[in-house]
Design a protein around this motif. Sequence first.
Motif, PDB file in Angstrom:
ATOM      1  N   TYR A 147      23.658  58.240  22.007  1.00  0.00           N
ATOM      2  CA  TYR A 147      22.465  58.709  21.308  1.00  0.00           C
ATOM      3  C   TYR A 147      21.335  57.688  21.367  1.00  0.00           C
ATOM      4  CZ  TYR A 147      26.092  61.792  19.605  1.00  0.00           C
ATOM      5  OH  TYR A 147      27.147  62.669  19.549  1.00  0.00           O
ATOM      6  N   ASP A 148      21.689  56.426  21.435  1.00  0.00           N
ATOM      7  CA  ASP A 148      20.704  55.355  21.466  1.00  0.00           C
ATOM      8  C   ASP A 148      21.162  54.336  22.504  1.00  0.00           C
ATOM      9  OD1 ASP A 148      18.971  53.262  21.109  1.00  0.00           O
ATOM     10  OD2 ASP A 148      19.329  53.025  18.958  1.00  0.00           O
ATOM     11  N   ASP A 163      21.211  64.210  30.378  1.00  0.00           N
ATOM     12  CA  ASP A 163      21.103  64.568  28.962  1.00  0.00           C
ATOM     13  C   ASP A 163      21.945  65.808  28.696  1.00  0.00           C
ATOM     14  OD1 ASP A 163      19.286  62.528  28.597  1.00  0.00           O
ATOM     15  OD2 ASP A 163      17.528  63.813  28.803  1.00  0.00           O
ATOM     16  N   LYS A 255      18.617  68.298  21.863  1.00  0.00           N
ATOM     17  CA  LYS A 255      19.233  67.268  22.705  1.00  0.00           C
ATOM     18  C   LYS A 255      20.239  66.493  21.867  1.00  0.00           C
ATOM     19  CE  LYS A 255      18.221  63.008  25.237  1.00  0.00           C
ATOM     20  NZ  LYS A 255      17.182  62.077  25.702  1.00  0.00           N
ATOM     21  N   HIS A 256      21.488  66.489  22.311  1.00  0.00           N
ATOM     22  CA  HIS A 256      22.546  65.785  21.592  1.00  0.00           C
ATOM     23  C   HIS A 256      22.617  64.304  21.965  1.00  0.00           C
ATOM     24  CE1 HIS A 256      23.896  69.269  19.665  1.00  0.00           C
ATOM     25  NE2 HIS A 256      24.823  69.680  20.495  1.00  0.00           N
ATOM     26  N   GLY A 257      22.214  63.985  23.179  1.00  0.00           N
ATOM     27  CA  GLY A 257      22.323  62.615  23.659  1.00  0.00           C
ATOM     28  C   GLY A 257      22.347  62.599  25.174  1.00  0.00           C
TER      29      GLY A 257
END
Length: 298
Positions: A147-148, A163, A255-257
């Motif tokens: 996610y980050d 993505d 968007k989940h990640g």
Amino acid sequence: MTNWDDVRYFLAVARGGSVRAAADRLKVTHSTVIRRIGHLEELLGAQVFQKLPSGYRLTEAGEEILALAELMEGASHQLETRVFGRDQNVRGLLRVALPPTVATHLLMHDFAEFCRLHPDIELQILSSSELVNLTTRQADVALRVVYDRDTLPAHLIGRQLRDVHGAVYIARDLLAAHRSGRETKVRWVLKLEDGGVPEWARENEITPSDAPVTVTDSEAQIIAVRAGLGMAPLSCFVGDVDPSLIRVPGGALRKHGTFWLLTHGETRKTKRVRLFSDFIAQRFDTHATLLAGLLVSG
């Protein structure tokens, strides 16, 4: 001379706090753990654990040994990784860790194709929601949804893939029943780890019930939605290819990640890892439309 295997057992008991935990971690019997600890204590001439009702506690001698044991462990892992990194043989074991839903709903056919292309590679698919430790070589390659980007460990080698997006899905029959008035409210189907309905998922045309259905894992959640228990946020690579499901009207695409392929140090240099990494990167490019949520269920 101290045996590294004995030290491994010592570390497992020290970290797990009991013989049972160490035996489960090392996949051996309780008696084997006790025998190994006894052998270590005999070699060192000191008791390393105090047995208490609450478990095993390190003695003063054990505390002193712990730091040295961890240094031995680090050196052992470094040696294994360097040797593995020089292995250019296609034949052998390749361990791939990834979330269960990704294994079963997105990549299993790709894994089958990889095995057909490389029949000498023994593929071990470690599908689990738990993150494996690549440093200690619990796996050779890990596929994770990140996610980050800043949260990626600096010591891992990362390859950014694609993505992944999600939406809220419902069984077609349940949606029809809701529209006809036979089902006035629809339950949410949530995983225990979710902690409630995500804020982005709340905006849709369905009237939700105040009594959700809660399950323990993603696969149960998918089956529950398919069976008509309610609606749930799912990855588009799950919901958009299931003919029994449809996106909830008025819902958002989220968007989940981003998928990353991760390896560690010298491991990435092995031929098996390089072959797999290149293959999976190409397969993710092929799945780009599905991952982006552009194969809209209708």
